[in-house]
Enzyme design. Structure first.
Site, short mmCIF file in Angstrom:
data_model
loop_
_atom_site.label_atom_id
_atom_site.label_comp_id
_atom_site.label_asym_id
_atom_site.label_seq_id
_atom_site.Cartn_x
_atom_site.Cartn_y
_atom_site.Cartn_z
N GLY A 93 74.34 -39.22 -23.08
CA GLY A 93 74.87 -38.87 -24.40
C GLY A 93 73.67 -38.62 -25.31
O GLY A 93 72.75 -37.92 -24.92
N SER A 126 70.67 -39.57 -17.50
CA SER A 126 70.36 -38.82 -18.71
C SER A 126 69.77 -39.76 -19.77
O SER A 126 68.72 -40.34 -19.55
CB SER A 126 71.60 -38.06 -19.19
N ALA A 127 70.45 -39.98 -20.90
CA ALA A 127 69.92 -40.89 -21.91
C ALA A 127 69.66 -42.29 -21.33
O ALA A 127 68.73 -42.98 -21.75
CB ALA A 127 70.90 -40.98 -23.09
N HIS A 163 67.16 -33.94 -16.89
CA HIS A 163 67.69 -32.56 -17.05
C HIS A 163 66.54 -31.56 -17.01
O HIS A 163 66.60 -30.51 -17.66
CB HIS A 163 68.43 -32.38 -18.38
N GLU A 198 68.23 -31.77 -12.66
CA GLU A 198 69.61 -32.24 -12.47
C GLU A 198 69.93 -32.34 -10.98
O GLU A 198 69.48 -31.50 -10.18
CB GLU A 198 70.58 -31.30 -13.19
#
Lengths: 245, 245
Positions: A93, A126-127, A163, A198
Protein backbone atom coordinates in the site's frame (compact mmCIF):
# COMPACT_ATOMS: atom_id res chain seq x y z
CA UNK A 1 14.91 -15.36 11.71
CA UNK A 2 12.69 -16.41 8.82
CA UNK A 3 11.90 -13.39 6.67
CA UNK A 4 10.25 -13.38 3.24
CA UNK A 5 10.44 -10.05 1.39
CA UNK A 6 8.29 -10.08 -1.73
CA UNK A 7 8.57 -7.43 -4.42
CA UNK A 8 4.79 -7.21 -4.69
CA UNK A 9 1.53 -8.96 -3.93
CA UNK A 10 0.30 -10.38 -7.23
CA UNK A 11 1.61 -10.89 -10.74
CA UNK A 12 -0.51 -11.36 -13.85
CA UNK A 13 -2.62 -14.50 -13.59
CA UNK A 14 -2.47 -14.67 -9.78
CA UNK A 15 -5.75 -15.04 -7.97
CA UNK A 16 -4.38 -14.61 -4.46
CA UNK A 17 -1.87 -12.26 -2.89
CA UNK A 18 1.53 -13.96 -2.39
CA UNK A 19 0.46 -16.67 -4.86
CA UNK A 20 3.64 -16.46 -6.95
CA UNK A 21 5.64 -17.27 -3.81
CA UNK A 22 3.20 -19.82 -2.42
CA UNK A 23 5.72 -22.64 -2.10
CA UNK A 24 7.97 -20.43 -0.01
CA UNK A 25 5.04 -19.34 2.16
CA UNK A 26 3.87 -22.92 2.74
CA UNK A 27 7.40 -24.03 3.64
CA UNK A 28 7.84 -21.13 6.03
CA UNK A 29 4.55 -21.75 7.82
CA UNK A 30 5.22 -25.47 8.13
CA UNK A 31 8.81 -24.88 9.26
CA UNK A 32 7.79 -22.45 11.98
CA UNK A 33 4.46 -24.04 12.91
CA UNK A 34 2.83 -20.60 12.99
CA UNK A 35 -0.95 -20.63 13.24
CA UNK A 36 -1.96 -17.27 14.68
CA UNK A 37 -0.81 -14.68 12.16
CA UNK A 38 -1.10 -10.93 12.60
CA UNK A 39 -1.54 -8.83 9.47
CA UNK A 40 -0.29 -5.24 9.62
CA UNK A 41 -2.66 -3.46 7.21
CA UNK A 42 -1.72 0.18 7.79
CA UNK A 43 -0.36 0.68 4.27
CA UNK A 44 -3.78 -0.01 2.79
CA UNK A 45 -5.43 3.28 1.85
CA UNK A 46 -7.86 2.70 -0.99
CA UNK A 47 -9.74 -0.22 0.55
CA UNK A 48 -10.59 -1.21 4.11
CA UNK A 49 -8.19 -2.86 6.51
CA UNK A 50 -10.80 -5.56 7.19
CA UNK A 51 -11.06 -6.34 3.48
CA UNK A 52 -7.30 -6.75 3.28
CA UNK A 53 -7.34 -9.16 6.21
CA UNK A 54 -10.03 -11.20 4.45
CA UNK A 55 -8.00 -11.28 1.22
CA UNK A 56 -4.93 -12.54 3.03
CA UNK A 57 -6.95 -15.12 4.95
CA UNK A 58 -8.15 -16.38 1.54
CA UNK A 59 -4.54 -16.92 0.50
CA UNK A 60 -3.81 -19.13 3.49
CA UNK A 61 -7.09 -21.01 3.06
CA UNK A 62 -6.32 -21.58 -0.63
CA UNK A 63 -2.89 -22.92 0.34
CA UNK A 64 -4.56 -25.42 2.70
CA UNK A 65 -2.80 -23.92 5.70
CA UNK A 66 -4.59 -23.99 9.05
CA UNK A 67 -3.81 -20.36 9.91
CA UNK A 68 -5.92 -17.61 11.39
CA UNK A 69 -5.14 -14.10 10.12
CA UNK A 70 -6.01 -11.20 12.44
CA UNK A 71 -5.74 -7.53 11.55
CA UNK A 72 -3.51 -5.54 13.88
CA UNK A 73 -5.88 -2.57 13.48
CA UNK A 74 -8.44 -4.58 15.47
CA UNK A 75 -6.15 -5.20 18.42
CA UNK A 76 -6.89 -3.31 21.63
CA UNK A 77 -3.18 -3.38 22.40
CA UNK A 78 -1.15 -3.59 19.16
CA UNK A 79 2.15 -4.10 20.99
CA UNK A 80 0.72 -7.05 22.91
CA UNK A 81 -0.74 -8.46 19.69
CA UNK A 82 2.74 -8.41 18.10
CA UNK A 83 4.25 -9.99 21.20
CA UNK A 84 1.70 -12.80 21.04
CA UNK A 85 1.76 -13.30 17.26
CA UNK A 86 3.15 -16.51 15.81
CA UNK A 87 3.71 -14.82 12.46
CA UNK A 88 3.76 -11.24 11.13
CA UNK A 89 2.43 -10.32 7.70
CA UNK A 90 2.79 -6.81 6.29
CA UNK A 91 0.62 -5.77 3.36
CA UNK A 92 1.62 -3.39 0.59
CA UNK A 93 0.00 0.00 0.00
CA UNK A 94 1.50 3.34 0.95
CA UNK A 95 4.90 2.96 2.61
CA UNK A 96 4.79 6.41 4.24
CA UNK A 97 1.54 5.80 6.09
CA UNK A 98 2.63 2.30 7.11
CA UNK A 99 6.03 3.36 8.44
CA UNK A 100 4.75 6.37 10.34
CA UNK A 101 1.96 4.32 11.93
CA UNK A 102 4.45 1.71 13.16
CA UNK A 103 6.47 4.49 14.80
CA UNK A 104 3.38 6.26 16.18
CA UNK A 105 2.15 3.05 17.81
CA UNK A 106 5.54 2.13 19.24
CA UNK A 107 5.71 -1.05 17.17
CA UNK A 108 9.22 -0.84 15.72
CA UNK A 109 10.95 -2.32 18.79
CA UNK A 110 8.39 -5.08 19.39
CA UNK A 111 8.44 -6.17 15.73
CA UNK A 112 12.25 -6.26 15.64
CA UNK A 113 12.31 -8.27 18.87
CA UNK A 114 9.70 -10.75 17.61
CA UNK A 115 11.37 -11.26 14.23
CA UNK A 116 15.06 -11.00 15.06
CA UNK A 117 15.22 -12.32 18.62
CA UNK A 118 12.30 -14.71 18.81
CA UNK A 119 12.38 -15.95 15.22
CA UNK A 120 8.72 -15.22 14.49
CA UNK A 121 8.23 -15.53 10.71
CA UNK A 122 7.79 -12.29 8.75
CA UNK A 123 6.28 -11.93 5.32
CA UNK A 124 6.18 -8.52 3.68
CA UNK A 125 5.29 -7.45 0.18
CA UNK A 126 5.79 -4.10 -1.53
CA UNK A 127 5.54 -1.52 1.31
CA UNK A 128 5.96 -4.45 3.71
CA UNK A 129 9.32 -5.09 2.07
CA UNK A 130 10.32 -1.41 2.05
CA UNK A 131 9.94 -1.20 5.82
CA UNK A 132 12.21 -4.22 6.37
CA UNK A 133 15.11 -2.03 5.16
CA UNK A 134 17.10 0.42 7.30
CA UNK A 135 15.02 3.27 5.85
CA UNK A 136 12.19 3.76 3.36
CA UNK A 137 14.33 5.99 1.13
CA UNK A 138 13.97 3.59 -1.80
CA UNK A 139 10.16 3.44 -1.84
CA UNK A 140 8.27 4.23 -5.03
CA UNK A 141 5.33 5.69 -3.16
CA UNK A 142 4.05 9.26 -2.98
CA UNK A 143 4.74 10.94 0.41
CA UNK A 144 1.09 11.63 1.14
CA UNK A 145 1.56 12.52 4.81
CA UNK A 146 3.19 15.59 6.28
CA UNK A 147 4.96 13.88 9.17
CA UNK A 148 7.49 11.81 7.27
CA UNK A 149 9.48 9.13 9.05
CA UNK A 150 12.28 7.63 6.98
CA UNK A 151 14.01 5.20 9.36
CA UNK A 152 12.40 1.81 9.49
CA UNK A 153 12.66 -1.77 10.81
CA UNK A 154 16.20 -2.53 9.62
CA UNK A 155 15.60 -6.28 9.40
CA UNK A 156 18.09 -6.43 6.52
CA UNK A 157 21.12 -4.10 6.30
CA UNK A 158 20.55 -2.84 2.74
CA UNK A 159 17.99 -0.89 0.77
CA UNK A 160 15.50 -2.69 -1.47
CA UNK A 161 13.56 -1.18 -4.35
CA UNK A 162 10.45 -3.34 -4.79
CA UNK A 163 8.37 -3.37 -7.99
CA UNK A 164 11.71 -2.77 -9.71
CA UNK A 165 11.33 -2.35 -13.47
CA UNK A 166 13.44 -1.23 -16.40
CA UNK A 167 10.61 -0.37 -18.76
CA UNK A 168 9.35 3.17 -19.03
CA UNK A 169 6.26 4.73 -20.60
CA UNK A 170 7.30 5.70 -24.12
CA UNK A 171 7.94 9.39 -24.54
CA UNK A 172 7.69 10.12 -20.81
CA UNK A 173 10.48 12.48 -19.76
CA UNK A 174 10.28 11.90 -16.00
CA UNK A 175 13.13 9.98 -14.37
CA UNK A 176 13.37 6.25 -15.03
CA UNK A 177 13.61 3.94 -12.02
CA UNK A 178 17.32 3.49 -12.71
CA UNK A 179 17.79 7.27 -12.72
CA UNK A 180 15.99 7.58 -9.39
CA UNK A 181 18.22 4.90 -7.88
CA UNK A 182 21.29 6.60 -9.36
CA UNK A 183 20.22 9.78 -7.57
CA UNK A 184 19.98 7.80 -4.32
CA UNK A 185 23.51 6.49 -4.85
CA UNK A 186 24.91 9.95 -5.54
CA UNK A 187 23.66 11.10 -2.14
CA UNK A 188 24.34 7.79 -0.34
CA UNK A 189 27.51 6.47 -1.89
CA UNK A 190 28.09 3.61 0.54
CA UNK A 191 24.58 2.17 0.45
CA UNK A 192 23.84 -0.22 -2.39
CA UNK A 193 20.27 -0.65 -3.61
CA UNK A 194 18.78 -4.02 -4.47
CA UNK A 195 16.12 -3.83 -7.19
CA UNK A 196 13.76 -6.82 -7.10
CA UNK A 197 11.28 -7.12 -10.00
CA UNK A 198 7.65 -8.05 -9.51
CA UNK A 199 7.27 -11.81 -9.07
CA UNK A 200 10.51 -12.16 -7.10
CA UNK A 201 11.51 -12.21 -3.44
CA UNK A 202 14.34 -12.38 -0.94
CA UNK A 203 14.46 -14.91 1.87
CA UNK A 204 16.52 -14.42 5.01
CA UNK A 205 16.62 -17.67 6.98
CA UNK A 206 18.83 -17.78 10.06
CA UNK A 207 21.29 -15.30 8.58
CA UNK A 208 21.36 -16.86 5.11
CA UNK A 209 20.05 -14.62 2.35
CA UNK A 210 18.75 -16.07 -0.91
CA UNK A 211 17.00 -14.70 -3.98
CA UNK A 212 14.00 -16.35 -5.64
CA UNK A 213 12.01 -15.65 -8.76
CA UNK A 214 8.73 -16.97 -10.11
CA UNK A 215 9.36 -15.64 -13.61
CA UNK A 216 13.12 -15.89 -14.11
CA UNK A 217 13.70 -12.16 -13.67
CA UNK A 218 17.04 -11.39 -12.01
CA UNK A 219 17.81 -9.17 -9.05
CA UNK A 220 19.65 -5.97 -10.02
CA UNK A 221 22.25 -4.56 -7.66
CA UNK A 222 23.10 -0.87 -7.87
CA UNK A 223 26.32 0.42 -6.30
CA UNK A 224 27.79 3.90 -6.59
CA UNK A 225 30.33 4.34 -9.35
CA UNK A 226 29.75 0.87 -10.77
CA UNK A 227 27.55 -0.56 -13.49
CA UNK A 228 24.53 -2.40 -12.08
CA UNK A 229 25.01 -6.17 -11.72
CA UNK A 230 22.34 -8.82 -12.26
CA UNK A 231 22.01 -11.86 -9.99
CA UNK A 232 19.94 -14.92 -10.81
CA UNK A 233 18.32 -17.15 -8.21
CA UNK A 234 21.20 -19.62 -8.66
CA UNK A 235 23.79 -17.08 -7.50
CA UNK A 236 24.61 -16.28 -3.89
CA UNK A 237 23.59 -12.85 -2.59
CA UNK A 238 24.85 -13.56 0.92
CA UNK A 239 27.45 -10.79 0.57
CA UNK A 240 24.60 -8.27 0.85
CA UNK A 241 24.29 -9.13 4.53
CA UNK A 242 27.78 -7.71 5.12
CA UNK A 243 26.66 -4.22 4.11
CA UNK A 244 26.02 -1.91 6.98
CA UNK A 245 24.15 1.33 6.60
CA UNK B 1 3.59 38.05 -8.79
CA UNK B 2 4.57 36.48 -12.08
CA UNK B 3 5.03 32.76 -11.61
CA UNK B 4 5.46 30.13 -14.33
CA UNK B 5 5.15 26.52 -13.12
CA UNK B 6 6.14 24.06 -15.83
CA UNK B 7 5.38 20.36 -15.60
CA UNK B 8 8.85 19.49 -16.84
CA UNK B 9 11.93 20.79 -18.65
CA UNK B 10 11.80 19.31 -22.14
CA UNK B 11 9.36 17.41 -24.31
CA UNK B 12 10.27 15.27 -27.31
CA UNK B 13 11.90 17.38 -30.02
CA UNK B 14 12.96 20.17 -27.65
CA UNK B 15 16.57 21.24 -27.82
CA UNK B 16 16.49 23.57 -24.84
CA UNK B 17 14.99 23.38 -21.39
CA UNK B 18 11.71 25.38 -21.14
CA UNK B 19 11.55 25.42 -24.95
CA UNK B 20 7.92 24.26 -25.13
CA UNK B 21 6.96 27.29 -23.04
CA UNK B 22 9.35 29.71 -24.71
CA UNK B 23 6.69 32.27 -25.67
CA UNK B 24 5.58 32.48 -22.05
CA UNK B 25 9.17 32.82 -20.86
CA UNK B 26 9.96 35.59 -23.36
CA UNK B 27 6.79 37.47 -22.42
CA UNK B 28 7.56 37.17 -18.72
CA UNK B 29 11.13 38.38 -19.08
CA UNK B 30 10.10 41.33 -21.28
CA UNK B 31 7.19 42.19 -18.98
CA UNK B 32 9.37 42.25 -15.87
CA UNK B 33 12.56 43.55 -17.47
CA UNK B 34 14.59 40.97 -15.56
CA UNK B 35 18.20 40.64 -16.65
CA UNK B 36 20.07 39.14 -13.71
CA UNK B 37 18.55 35.73 -13.13
CA UNK B 38 19.47 33.37 -10.32
CA UNK B 39 19.14 29.65 -11.00
CA UNK B 40 18.51 27.39 -8.00
CA UNK B 41 20.20 24.14 -9.07
CA UNK B 42 20.02 22.11 -5.83
CA UNK B 43 17.67 19.49 -7.29
CA UNK B 44 20.29 18.48 -9.84
CA UNK B 45 21.98 15.27 -8.67
CA UNK B 46 23.24 13.36 -11.67
CA UNK B 47 25.10 16.24 -13.35
CA UNK B 48 26.91 19.29 -12.03
CA UNK B 49 25.24 22.46 -10.88
CA UNK B 50 27.53 24.47 -13.17
CA UNK B 51 26.45 22.39 -16.16
CA UNK B 52 22.82 23.06 -15.36
CA UNK B 53 23.47 26.80 -15.18
CA UNK B 54 25.15 26.62 -18.60
CA UNK B 55 22.18 24.72 -20.06
CA UNK B 56 19.71 27.29 -18.78
CA UNK B 57 21.87 30.16 -20.03
CA UNK B 58 21.72 28.49 -23.46
CA UNK B 59 17.93 28.65 -23.33
CA UNK B 60 17.91 32.39 -22.74
CA UNK B 61 20.58 32.96 -25.38
CA UNK B 62 18.59 30.89 -27.88
CA UNK B 63 15.51 32.98 -27.09
CA UNK B 64 17.50 36.15 -27.87
CA UNK B 65 17.02 37.44 -24.34
CA UNK B 66 19.78 39.58 -22.85
CA UNK B 67 19.82 37.73 -19.50
CA UNK B 68 22.67 36.55 -17.33
CA UNK B 69 22.00 33.30 -15.43
CA UNK B 70 23.98 32.77 -12.22
CA UNK B 71 23.93 29.60 -10.12
CA UNK B 72 22.87 30.13 -6.51
CA UNK B 73 25.38 27.44 -5.47
CA UNK B 74 28.18 29.88 -6.43
CA UNK B 75 26.87 32.71 -4.24
CA UNK B 76 28.86 33.50 -1.11
CA UNK B 77 25.63 34.61 0.55
CA UNK B 78 22.66 32.78 -1.01
CA UNK B 79 20.07 34.87 0.86
CA UNK B 80 21.64 38.08 -0.43
CA UNK B 81 21.77 36.62 -3.95
CA UNK B 82 18.03 35.96 -3.81
CA UNK B 83 17.37 39.45 -2.44
CA UNK B 84 19.33 40.98 -5.33
CA UNK B 85 17.98 38.67 -8.06
CA UNK B 86 15.77 40.11 -10.78
CA UNK B 87 14.38 36.67 -11.54
CA UNK B 88 14.40 33.24 -9.90
CA UNK B 89 14.65 30.01 -11.89
CA UNK B 90 14.34 26.60 -10.22
CA UNK B 91 15.56 23.53 -12.07
CA UNK B 92 14.06 20.06 -11.85
CA UNK B 93 15.85 17.04 -10.38
CA UNK B 94 15.21 15.56 -6.96
CA UNK B 95 12.52 17.45 -5.06
CA UNK B 96 13.63 16.15 -1.64
CA UNK B 97 17.19 17.42 -1.95
CA UNK B 98 16.00 20.74 -3.39
CA UNK B 99 13.41 21.40 -0.70
CA UNK B 100 15.64 20.43 2.22
CA UNK B 101 18.48 22.59 0.89
CA UNK B 102 16.18 25.62 0.66
CA UNK B 103 15.22 25.10 4.30
CA UNK B 104 18.80 24.39 5.43
CA UNK B 105 20.04 27.60 3.83
CA UNK B 106 17.19 29.71 5.18
CA UNK B 107 15.93 30.54 1.70
CA UNK B 108 12.21 29.88 2.06
CA UNK B 109 11.37 33.29 3.55
CA UNK B 110 13.60 35.29 1.17
CA UNK B 111 12.20 33.52 -1.91
CA UNK B 112 8.59 34.06 -0.79
CA UNK B 113 9.31 37.72 -0.10
CA UNK B 114 11.00 38.21 -3.48
CA UNK B 115 8.29 36.46 -5.46
CA UNK B 116 5.12 37.36 -3.56
CA UNK B 117 5.96 40.81 -2.14
CA UNK B 118 8.41 42.23 -4.65
CA UNK B 119 7.01 40.58 -7.77
CA UNK B 120 10.30 39.06 -8.91
CA UNK B 121 9.49 36.58 -11.70
CA UNK B 122 9.71 32.87 -10.83
CA UNK B 123 10.07 30.02 -13.28
CA UNK B 124 10.09 26.46 -11.97
CA UNK B 125 9.94 23.14 -13.76
CA UNK B 126 9.37 19.65 -12.33
CA UNK B 127 10.88 19.80 -8.81
CA UNK B 128 10.87 23.59 -9.19
CA UNK B 129 7.10 23.34 -9.59
CA UNK B 130 6.66 20.88 -6.70
CA UNK B 131 8.27 23.32 -4.28
CA UNK B 132 5.91 26.13 -5.30
CA UNK B 133 3.11 24.16 -3.61
CA UNK B 134 2.28 24.20 0.11
CA UNK B 135 4.15 20.90 0.50
CA UNK B 136 6.06 18.44 -1.67
CA UNK B 137 3.64 15.62 -0.84
CA UNK B 138 2.70 15.20 -4.51
CA UNK B 139 6.22 14.76 -5.87
CA UNK B 140 7.05 11.70 -7.97
CA UNK B 141 10.62 11.57 -6.70
CA UNK B 142 12.35 9.02 -4.50
CA UNK B 143 13.04 10.29 -0.95
CA UNK B 144 16.79 9.81 -1.22
CA UNK B 145 17.67 11.81 1.91
CA UNK B 146 17.06 10.89 5.52
CA UNK B 147 16.09 14.35 6.75
CA UNK B 148 12.82 14.84 4.92
CA UNK B 149 11.16 18.24 4.84
CA UNK B 150 7.67 18.26 3.39
CA UNK B 151 6.49 21.85 3.76
CA UNK B 152 7.57 24.11 0.95
CA UNK B 153 7.27 27.59 -0.62
CA UNK B 154 3.46 27.78 -0.75
CA UNK B 155 3.43 30.17 -3.71
CA UNK B 156 0.15 28.61 -4.84
CA UNK B 157 -2.43 27.25 -2.37
CA UNK B 158 -2.89 23.80 -3.95
CA UNK B 159 -0.85 20.68 -4.68
CA UNK B 160 0.50 20.06 -8.18
CA UNK B 161 1.59 16.71 -9.58
CA UNK B 162 4.06 17.49 -12.39
CA UNK B 163 4.96 14.97 -15.14
CA UNK B 164 1.36 13.83 -14.74
CA UNK B 165 0.53 10.86 -16.96
CA UNK B 166 -2.24 8.33 -17.36
CA UNK B 167 -0.24 5.69 -19.19
CA UNK B 168 1.35 2.83 -17.29
CA UNK B 169 3.93 0.20 -18.23
CA UNK B 170 1.96 -2.80 -19.47
CA UNK B 171 1.75 -5.60 -16.93
CA UNK B 172 3.29 -3.53 -14.13
CA UNK B 173 1.35 -4.06 -10.90
CA UNK B 174 2.68 -1.06 -8.98
CA UNK B 175 0.28 1.81 -8.35
CA UNK B 176 -0.68 4.02 -11.28
CA UNK B 177 -0.24 7.76 -10.91
CA UNK B 178 -4.00 8.12 -10.46
CA UNK B 179 -3.94 5.52 -7.67
CA UNK B 180 -1.11 7.36 -5.91
CA UNK B 181 -3.07 10.61 -6.09
CA UNK B 182 -6.19 8.81 -4.84
CA UNK B 183 -4.17 7.68 -1.82
CA UNK B 184 -3.18 11.31 -1.22
CA UNK B 185 -6.84 12.34 -1.33
CA UNK B 186 -7.89 9.63 1.11
CA UNK B 187 -5.47 11.02 3.67
CA UNK B 188 -5.95 14.70 2.74
CA UNK B 189 -9.62 14.98 1.86
CA UNK B 190 -9.76 18.76 1.59
CA UNK B 191 -6.70 19.23 -0.59
CA UNK B 192 -7.27 18.82 -4.33
CA UNK B 193 -4.38 17.79 -6.57
CA UNK B 194 -3.73 19.35 -9.96
CA UNK B 195 -2.10 16.95 -12.43
CA UNK B 196 -0.27 18.79 -15.22
CA UNK B 197 1.07 16.63 -18.07
CA UNK B 198 4.50 17.12 -19.59
CA UNK B 199 4.48 20.02 -22.06
CA UNK B 200 2.03 22.08 -20.00
CA UNK B 201 2.26 24.80 -17.37
CA UNK B 202 0.41 27.07 -14.98
CA UNK B 203 0.86 30.84 -14.90
CA UNK B 204 0.03 32.95 -11.89
CA UNK B 205 0.12 36.62 -12.86
CA UNK B 206 -0.97 39.16 -10.26
CA UNK B 207 -3.39 36.72 -8.68
CA UNK B 208 -4.81 35.41 -11.96
CA UNK B 209 -4.17 31.73 -12.57
CA UNK B 210 -4.21 30.29 -16.09
CA UNK B 211 -3.37 26.94 -17.67
CA UNK B 212 -1.34 26.53 -20.85
CA UNK B 213 -0.40 23.60 -23.00
CA UNK B 214 2.05 23.12 -25.86
CA UNK B 215 0.49 19.82 -26.95
CA UNK B 216 -3.19 20.18 -26.22
CA UNK B 217 -3.09 17.96 -23.16
CA UNK B 218 -5.55 19.02 -20.47
CA UNK B 219 -5.01 19.64 -16.78
CA UNK B 220 -6.61 16.97 -14.58
CA UNK B 221 -8.09 17.99 -11.24
CA UNK B 222 -8.44 15.35 -8.52
CA UNK B 223 -10.76 16.00 -5.58
CA UNK B 224 -11.75 13.55 -2.85
CA UNK B 225 -14.96 11.67 -3.47
CA UNK B 226 -15.36 13.03 -7.01
CA UNK B 227 -14.40 11.84 -10.45
CA UNK B 228 -11.35 13.69 -11.81
CA UNK B 229 -12.21 16.66 -14.06
CA UNK B 230 -10.25 17.77 -17.12
CA UNK B 231 -9.64 21.45 -17.89
CA UNK B 232 -8.39 22.75 -21.22
CA UNK B 233 -6.32 25.89 -21.64
CA UNK B 234 -9.50 27.70 -22.71
CA UNK B 235 -11.21 27.10 -19.36
CA UNK B 236 -10.69 29.17 -16.23
CA UNK B 237 -8.86 27.54 -13.35
CA UNK B 238 -8.98 30.65 -11.20
CA UNK B 239 -11.14 28.82 -8.63
CA UNK B 240 -8.05 26.84 -7.61
CA UNK B 241 -6.69 29.99 -5.98
CA UNK B 242 -9.55 29.87 -3.47
CA UNK B 243 -8.34 26.55 -2.06
CA UNK B 244 -6.52 26.82 1.20
CA UNK B 245 -4.46 24.03 2.63
Amino acid sequence: MDILLLSNGKIAGNQHVMEFASDAVVEQIKRTGAKNLVLIPYAVIRSSHDDRVALVQETFDALGLDCKVTGLHRAEDPVKAIQEAEGILVSGGNTWVLNKTLHDLGLVGPIRKAVLDQGIPYIGWSAGTNIACPTIRTTNDMPIITGAVLSSLNLVPFQINPHYLEANVEGHMGETRDERIQEFLEVNQYEPVVGIPEGTWLHLLNGELSYHTANGKPLKLFSHGEDPVYYTAEQSVQFLMAHSC
